[in-house]
Design an enzyme around this catalytic site. Structure first.
Site, PDB file in Angstrom:
ATOM      1  N   ASP A  14       0.856  -1.191   0.000  1.00  0.00           N
ATOM      2  CA  ASP A  14       0.000   0.000   0.000  1.00  0.00           C
ATOM      3  C   ASP A  14       0.894   1.244   0.000  1.00  0.00           C
ATOM      4  O   ASP A  14       1.933   1.252   0.666  1.00  0.00           O
ATOM      5  CB  ASP A  14      -0.890  -0.023   1.264  1.00  0.00           C
ATOM      6  CG  ASP A  14      -2.059   0.965   1.187  1.00  0.00           C
ATOM      7  OD1 ASP A  14      -2.036   1.855   0.325  1.00  0.00           O
ATOM      8  OD2 ASP A  14      -2.971   0.843   2.010  1.00  0.00           O
ATOM      9  N   THR A  18      -4.617   6.807   0.659  1.00  0.00           N
ATOM     10  CA  THR A  18      -5.956   7.092   1.192  1.00  0.00           C
ATOM     11  C   THR A  18      -6.286   6.206   2.388  1.00  0.00           C
ATOM     12  O   THR A  18      -7.446   6.107   2.788  1.00  0.00           O
ATOM     13  CB  THR A  18      -7.048   6.872   0.119  1.00  0.00           C
ATOM     14  OG1 THR A  18      -6.985   5.519  -0.321  1.00  0.00           O
ATOM     15  CG2 THR A  18      -6.882   7.800  -1.061  1.00  0.00           C
ATOM     16  N   ASP A  39       4.165   1.660  -4.103  1.00  0.00           N
ATOM     17  CA  ASP A  39       3.147   2.224  -4.985  1.00  0.00           C
ATOM     18  C   ASP A  39       3.179   1.419  -6.289  1.00  0.00           C
ATOM     19  O   ASP A  39       4.229   1.344  -6.943  1.00  0.00           O
ATOM     20  CB  ASP A  39       3.524   3.698  -5.239  1.00  0.00           C
ATOM     21  CG  ASP A  39       2.443   4.436  -5.993  1.00  0.00           C
ATOM     22  OD1 ASP A  39       2.158   5.573  -5.640  1.00  0.00           O
ATOM     23  OD2 ASP A  39       1.893   3.864  -6.974  1.00  0.00           O
ATOM     24  N   TYR A 133     -10.162   7.920 -13.590  1.00  0.00           N
ATOM     25  CA  TYR A 133     -10.589   6.729 -12.855  1.00  0.00           C
ATOM     26  C   TYR A 133     -11.344   5.770 -13.781  1.00  0.00           C
ATOM     27  O   TYR A 133     -10.992   4.596 -13.901  1.00  0.00           O
ATOM     28  CB  TYR A 133     -11.472   7.155 -11.685  1.00  0.00           C
ATOM     29  CG  TYR A 133     -11.855   6.040 -10.742  1.00  0.00           C
ATOM     30  CD1 TYR A 133     -10.942   5.519  -9.836  1.00  0.00           C
ATOM     31  CD2 TYR A 133     -13.143   5.506 -10.753  1.00  0.00           C
ATOM     32  CE1 TYR A 133     -11.296   4.495  -8.963  1.00  0.00           C
ATOM     33  CE2 TYR A 133     -13.501   4.486  -9.888  1.00  0.00           C
ATOM     34  CZ  TYR A 133     -12.579   3.991  -8.990  1.00  0.00           C
ATOM     35  OH  TYR A 133     -12.932   2.977  -8.126  1.00  0.00           O
ATOM     36  N   LYS A 137      -9.756   2.350 -15.092  1.00  0.00           N
ATOM     37  CA  LYS A 137     -10.296   1.025 -14.749  1.00  0.00           C
ATOM     38  C   LYS A 137     -10.678   0.254 -16.014  1.00  0.00           C
ATOM     39  O   LYS A 137     -10.522  -0.965 -16.074  1.00  0.00           O
ATOM     40  CB  LYS A 137     -11.526   1.162 -13.839  1.00  0.00           C
ATOM     41  CG  LYS A 137     -11.203   1.651 -12.429  1.00  0.00           C
ATOM     42  CD  LYS A 137     -10.570   0.560 -11.565  1.00  0.00           C
ATOM     43  CE  LYS A 137     -10.415   1.016 -10.127  1.00  0.00           C
ATOM     44  NZ  LYS A 137      -9.660   0.055  -9.303  1.00  0.00           N
ATOM     45  N   ARG A 174     -16.646  10.792   0.034  1.00  0.00           N
ATOM     46  CA  ARG A 174     -17.820  10.192  -0.597  1.00  0.00           C
ATOM     47  C   ARG A 174     -19.061  10.478   0.246  1.00  0.00           C
ATOM     48  O   ARG A 174     -18.971  10.887   1.400  1.00  0.00           O
ATOM     49  CB  ARG A 174     -17.603   8.696  -0.801  1.00  0.00           C
ATOM     50  CG  ARG A 174     -16.861   8.427  -2.090  1.00  0.00           C
ATOM     51  CD  ARG A 174     -16.485   6.983  -2.243  1.00  0.00           C
ATOM     52  NE  ARG A 174     -15.384   6.613  -1.372  1.00  0.00           N
ATOM     53  CZ  ARG A 174     -14.858   5.407  -1.314  1.00  0.00           C
ATOM     54  NH1 ARG A 174     -15.346   4.451  -2.067  1.00  0.00           N
ATOM     55  NH2 ARG A 174     -13.846   5.157  -0.509  1.00  0.00           N
TER      56      ARG A 174
HETATM   57  N1  UDP Z   1     -22.747  13.597  -3.155  1.00  0.00           N
HETATM   58  C1  UDP Z   1     -23.474  14.560  -2.475  1.00  0.00           C
HETATM   59  N2  UDP Z   1     -22.888  15.146  -1.371  1.00  0.00           N
HETATM   60  C2  UDP Z   1     -21.649  14.814  -0.913  1.00  0.00           C
HETATM   61  C3  UDP Z   1     -20.915  13.829  -1.621  1.00  0.00           C
HETATM   62  C4  UDP Z   1     -21.495  13.244  -2.742  1.00  0.00           C
HETATM   63  O1  UDP Z   1     -24.610  14.880  -2.820  1.00  0.00           O
HETATM   64  O2  UDP Z   1     -21.213  15.393   0.103  1.00  0.00           O
HETATM   65  C5  UDP Z   1     -23.376  12.938  -4.320  1.00  0.00           C
HETATM   66  C6  UDP Z   1     -22.505  12.872  -5.574  1.00  0.00           C
HETATM   67  O3  UDP Z   1     -22.674  14.026  -6.350  1.00  0.00           O
HETATM   68  C7  UDP Z   1     -23.046  11.621  -6.224  1.00  0.00           C
HETATM   69  C8  UDP Z   1     -23.464  10.716  -5.077  1.00  0.00           C
HETATM   70  O4  UDP Z   1     -23.613  11.574  -3.960  1.00  0.00           O
HETATM   71  O5  UDP Z   1     -24.183  11.912  -7.018  1.00  0.00           O
HETATM   72  C9  UDP Z   1     -22.450   9.636  -4.761  1.00  0.00           C
HETATM   73  O6  UDP Z   1     -21.191  10.274  -4.650  1.00  0.00           O
HETATM   74  P1  UDP Z   1     -19.883   9.536  -4.155  1.00  0.00           P
HETATM   75  O7  UDP Z   1     -18.776  10.530  -4.245  1.00  0.00           O
HETATM   76  O8  UDP Z   1     -20.138   8.884  -2.853  1.00  0.00           O
HETATM   77  O9  UDP Z   1     -19.654   8.346  -5.187  1.00  0.00           O
HETATM   78  P2  UDP Z   1     -19.739   8.243  -6.797  1.00  0.00           P
HETATM   79  O10 UDP Z   1     -20.136   9.563  -7.387  1.00  0.00           O
HETATM   80  O11 UDP Z   1     -18.387   7.811  -7.217  1.00  0.00           O
HETATM   81  O12 UDP Z   1     -20.791   7.227  -7.025  1.00  0.00           O
END
Ligand code: UDP
Length: 327
Positions: A14, A18, A39, A133, A137, A174
């Site tokens: 790792d 993060t 890394d 990303y 992937k 997230r």
């Molecule tokens: N989101 C939000 N508020 C936050 C963080 C994320 O409304 O504080 C929204 C973001 O715009 C997305 C959804 O929640 O539509 C999931 O976001 P996340 O970053 O968790 O994962 P990903 O977009 O990669 O699915």
């Protein structure tokens, strides 16, 4: 942790980009666990190469998965996926090990079919801020399938949908960790956009069980497998679920929707059910409660140490910025 509990020896590589240091401290106390700092976008450390003969399985989980974190250094994100996957596939070839790639629902981009089955080829921007990303992937999957087709390595590819649970970083960025930390700190919840976009959240223990099941499965054909929970909800509904757990209404504040943020996401998990006899078993209410309680305890420890937290909700930046007690 689950591999160690199953009696396996684990060599963990790792770069700590993060990770939560205390997660590692917890693992280091367990027998059979060895840690190497390195890394995968760089040549693999000698300590790993020396072990090549005894490696049977390689889980490639490398790469930041949170949009604000993987966008901090997009070039590194891309190279982690492309160079890192190539290096680990070569190691699998040399070791005769089975290789599992942790891919992502992001390979479907902003999907125009719903729910998403594995044969759907996706709707991904190759130039936007998420591309490092998503395309990283997708390229990693290409490499894995090419190695498999030419019989250089035996591969498994899991497409993971929005995982959450205890032991995440408070500043992960997230949505679930942001909302829980904001609720616990009495802050308003940062909704990006109108909150009508959907996600399907899978509790971490279910995801891990799915990955281990896939790694050990004998696959009749070379296919990627969706690992996720088909329970889909809007971000506004997620706030309602959290309010029930918090036992109080939670008020949101609106922020712009990040570029290329997918509108809908829900896995079709028929393949995982058929081939792996796997499906998630943790309802959202249970997983959210465990995660909420874990963050509550974690914040208490942080506060008792004298650290404060302030929220920077701008998408693209870390959501929680620790302020030293002396500041
Ligand atoms: N989101 C939000 N508020 C936050 C963080 C994320 O409304 O504080 C929204 C973001 O715009 C997305 C959804 O929640 O539509 C999931 O976001 P996340 O970053 O968790 O994962 P990903 O977009 O990669 O699915």
């Amino acid at each position: 942790m689950k591999l160690l509990e199953a009696g396996e020896r684990v060599l963990c590589l790792d770069n700590l980009q993060t990770s939560r240091p205390s997660n590692l401290e917890m693992l280091k106390k367990l027998e059979g666990f060895r840690f190497v700092l390195g890394d995968v976008s760089q040549p693999l450390p000698v300590e790993v190469m020396r072990e090549a003969r005894s490696i049977r399985r390689i889980y490639n989980l490398a790469c930041a998965a949170s949009p604000p974190l993987y966008q901090l250094d997009p070039e590194h994100t891309m190279l982690t996926n492309v160079l890192g996957t190539d290096r680990l596939l070569r190691l699998a070839e040399q070791a005769g090990a089975r290789f599992l790639l942790a891919s992502t629902s992001e390979v479907y981009g902003d999907p125009d079919i719903h729910p998403q089955p594995e044969h759907y080829r996706g709707n991904v921007s190759c130039t936007g801020p998420r591309a490092c990303y998503d395309e990283g992937k997708r390229s990693a999957e290409t490499l894995a399938f090419d190695f498999a087709r030419s019989q250089r390595a035996e591969v498994r590819v899991a497409r993971i949908f929005n995982t959450y649970g205890p032991h995440m970083r408070m500043d992960d960025g997230r949505v679930i960790s942001n909302f829980i930390c904001q609720a616990l700190s009495g802050e308003r919840l940062t909704i990006y956009g109108d909150g009508k976009q959907t996600r399907s959240f899978c509790y971490v223990e279910d995801t891990v069980a799915g990955l281990m099941r896939l790694m050990e499965a004998e696959m009749p054909e070379l296919v990627p497998v969706n690992i996720g929970n088909p329970h889909e909800l809007t971000i506004a509904e997620l706030i309602d679920s959290l309010a029930e757990i918090a036992g109080a209404p939670l008020s949101p504040t609106r922020h712009p929707l990040p570029t290329d943020d997918p509108q809908r996401r829900r896995p079709d998990i028929s393949l995982a059910r058929d081939l792996l006899d796997w499906q998630p078993v943790t309802p959202l209410s249970v997983g959210l409660r465990r995660t909420f309680d874990w963050f509550a305890a974690e914040l208490e420890v942080t506060e008792s140490k004298g650290d404060n937290y302030e929220i920077d909700a701008s998408p693209g930046l870390k959501a929680f910025v620790p302020i030293p007690a002396t500041a």
